[in-house]
Design a protein around this motif. Structure first.
Motif, PDB file in Angstrom:
ATOM      1  N   HIS A 179      41.440  -2.976  87.908  1.00  0.00           N
ATOM      2  CA  HIS A 179      40.868  -3.804  86.673  1.00  0.00           C
ATOM      3  C   HIS A 179      41.809  -4.259  85.923  1.00  0.00           C
ATOM      4  N   LEU A 222      42.660   3.333  92.519  1.00  0.00           N
ATOM      5  CA  LEU A 222      41.327   2.762  92.680  1.00  0.00           C
ATOM      6  C   LEU A 222      40.301   3.694  92.596  1.00  0.00           C
ATOM      7  N   ARG A 225      37.393   8.446  93.328  1.00  0.00           N
ATOM      8  CA  ARG A 225      37.157   9.229  94.869  1.00  0.00           C
ATOM      9  C   ARG A 225      38.627   8.947  95.766  1.00  0.00           C
ATOM     10  N   ILE A 226      38.674   9.758  96.505  1.00  0.00           N
ATOM     11  CA  ILE A 226      40.074   9.739  97.246  1.00  0.00           C
ATOM     12  C   ILE A 226      39.684   9.057  98.476  1.00  0.00           C
ATOM     13  N   LEU A 227      40.302   7.936  98.805  1.00  0.00           N
ATOM     14  CA  LEU A 227      39.975   6.897  99.872  1.00  0.00           C
ATOM     15  C   LEU A 227      41.031   7.268 100.934  1.00  0.00           C
ATOM     16  N   ILE A 239      38.914  -6.425  96.862  1.00  0.00           N
ATOM     17  CA  ILE A 239      38.822  -6.709  95.530  1.00  0.00           C
ATOM     18  C   ILE A 239      39.654  -7.908  95.181  1.00  0.00           C
TER      19      ILE A 239
ATOM     20  N   ALA B  74      29.955   7.423  91.047  1.00  0.00           N
ATOM     21  CA  ALA B  74      29.711   5.922  90.422  1.00  0.00           C
ATOM     22  C   ALA B  74      28.771   5.903  89.643  1.00  0.00           C
ATOM     23  N   GLN B  95      30.590   6.552 107.073  1.00  0.00           N
ATOM     24  CA  GLN B  95      31.873   6.984 106.423  1.00  0.00           C
ATOM     25  C   GLN B  95      32.622   6.297 105.384  1.00  0.00           C
ATOM     26  N   LYS B  96      32.558   5.106 105.723  1.00  0.00           N
ATOM     27  CA  LYS B  96      33.428   4.293 104.591  1.00  0.00           C
ATOM     28  C   LYS B  96      32.720   3.990 103.350  1.00  0.00           C
ATOM     29  N   GLU B  99      33.056   6.973 100.934  1.00  0.00           N
ATOM     30  CA  GLU B  99      34.388   6.919 100.341  1.00  0.00           C
ATOM     31  C   GLU B  99      34.234   5.868  99.198  1.00  0.00           C
ATOM     32  N   ILE B 100      33.510   4.974  99.398  1.00  0.00           N
ATOM     33  CA  ILE B 100      33.422   3.820  98.549  1.00  0.00           C
ATOM     34  C   ILE B 100      32.728   4.162  97.372  1.00  0.00           C
ATOM     35  N   GLY B 101      31.763   4.962  97.568  1.00  0.00           N
ATOM     36  CA  GLY B 101      30.723   5.380  96.562  1.00  0.00           C
ATOM     37  C   GLY B 101      29.479   5.041  96.549  1.00  0.00           C
ATOM     38  N   CYS B 139      36.493  12.779 100.446  1.00  0.00           N
ATOM     39  CA  CYS B 139      37.081  12.048  99.465  1.00  0.00           C
ATOM     40  C   CYS B 139      36.601  12.722  98.259  1.00  0.00           C
ATOM     41  N   SER B 238      32.346  -2.643  98.179  1.00  0.00           N
ATOM     42  CA  SER B 238      33.662  -2.474  97.352  1.00  0.00           C
ATOM     43  C   SER B 238      33.610  -3.307  96.157  1.00  0.00           C
ATOM     44  N   LEU B 241      30.923  -2.005  93.381  1.00  0.00           N
ATOM     45  CA  LEU B 241      31.318  -0.808  92.792  1.00  0.00           C
ATOM     46  C   LEU B 241      32.511  -1.183  92.137  1.00  0.00           C
ATOM     47  N   TYR B 242      33.321  -2.146  92.299  1.00  0.00           N
ATOM     48  CA  TYR B 242      34.279  -2.591  91.314  1.00  0.00           C
ATOM     49  C   TYR B 242      33.896  -3.208  90.019  1.00  0.00           C
ATOM     50  N   LEU B 247      34.884   1.803  90.874  1.00  0.00           N
ATOM     51  CA  LEU B 247      35.940   1.529  91.898  1.00  0.00           C
ATOM     52  C   LEU B 247      37.104   0.736  91.286  1.00  0.00           C
TER      53      LEU B 247
END
Lengths: 248, 248
Positions: A179, A222, A225-227, A239, B74, B95-96, B99-101, B139, B238, B241-242, B247
């Motif tokens: 950000h 990021l 969470r560990i991506l 992003i 998040a 899965q992804k 990780e992203i949340g 993650c 993504s 959550l950003y 994120l």
């Protein structure tokens, strides 16, 4: 889909020669013939409506009816340097990065990369470029992103000057968030070329992190969470192309 | 990694019972024994430092030394309703998204979904939940996202009221961009629950698009490139959550 990739040198005036796999697909799978119309893109930013005319041997000659290029390329050049990942992960990164709108992918061999580049590397690079081409075809990009030859971190560092900013996604960075980094970049004015660096599964060594930081890369987190390595680059590219490009 | 998932009901006071695959991994793969310390999370928001004490049969009993929960969840509850995708794509999305949340994944059976839910569906859902658990473990999330049972679009529509906003990523939407939708949501104040809907490979039928629109979903485009179904949800999650979460 009636969309085909043909390299720029196959265009001569208003004629275009389609050969190899694309011609095979066109003839044998889609069973197209003279008089049928298809979309052809040259992977370098142009797209055309083409009428198929002559079928000879393994090749097909078409006639360009009109240029139909639609702007689908991001207004920012983002390169993703991705630490070599195991198995199919590298292929996933190349495919998804193409859809998201990355301009080039640079496979990166680092101290902790598990797959060692060996004798099969040339074939692997050919396969990666083909995945980028197929993904560009499917997502209607007019440019096929370059998948560059495997490089090392010192080699990559020597290319930092090609970019206005280098973001280094590092699991040890805890406080500098994307950000604030993007807010700073936006405040600096129009960013045209950006390099993202993502480590391999085992992360970067302290020496590697120091090397890129000393050469001006900005380390970024990021979030909490560990991506996984193959997720980090795609999330970051999404992003960034949202904030500075045309995604979303 | 010495991080293990144990369901909440296996905690009794300061004792915790580790069994099944996690106990097997702990004993046979990592070869841990009495006195070793591990991290244990309950998938419902808590994490503990645990000392292993008793090994008996297939189970291991541990003693909670301290709660070590770190905020990694998040601050916004995002559900991703994903049109059923072929092969391993659904697994990739789960899965992804973990990780992203994303907070929950809702597999969606639509008119154009290619994989038809059949007799193997229960086993498939069990496998999906396990992929979410494994991804949460890797993650470092403390909550395992729910992978809900397969539902239809009319069933999903009846649940719209659980969310403050429903975003419907639709390839036919050309003008309403995620940028403006998120700006509007931000202006409305604190968004806590958001539902994202992504179609299957063949997209939504016009009737389906009408149904969700009539019930208040906002159709959104992700920009000029056509993202595959398994990419669209991950890119959207993504960015959201950003913008609204933690994120980046």
């Amino acid at each position: 889909m009636r969309r085909f990739y043909v390299a720029p040198h196959e265009f001569k005036g208003e004629r275009v020669r389609i050969s190899g796999e694309e011609a095979h697909h066109l003839r044998r799978v889609l069973r197209l013939g003279p008089g049928d119309e298809v979309d052809v893109f040259d992977g370098a930013g142009h797209e055309y409506r083409v009428e198929l005319r002559y079928f000879h041997g393994d090749a097909v000659w078409g006639y360009v009816l009109e240029e139909t290029t639609v702007p689908r390329e991001a207004p920012i050049f983002v390169s993703l340097a991705q630490g070599l990942a195991k198995g199919e992960k590298m292929e996933l990164v190349i495919q998804k990065a193409t859809e998201i709108g990355v301009a080039s992918v640079i496979p990166l061999h680092t101290a902790r990369s598990v797959p060692r580049p060996g004798s099969g590397q040339a074939r692997r690079e050919e396969r990666w470029q083909r995945i980028a081409r197929e993904a560009a075809k499917q997502c209607w990009r007019t440019v096929v992103p370059a998948v560059e030859p495997l490089c090392t971190l010192p080699e990559l560092v020597r290319r930092f000057s090609e970019y206005q900013a280098v973001l280094f996604f590092w699991e040890e960075e805890k406080s500098r968030h994307l950000h604030e980094v993007l807010a700073t970049l936006k405040a600096q004015g129009h960013i045209q070329r950006l390099l993202l660096i993502v480590g391999p599964e085992g992360g970067f060594s302290p020496e590697e992190a120091q090397l890129v930081a000393e050469n001006g890369a900005v380390s970024v987190t990021l979030g909490p969470r560990i991506l996984r390595t193959e997720t980090a680059g795609l999330v970051a590219a999404s992003i960034i192309l949202y904030e500075l490009g045309d995604l979303g």
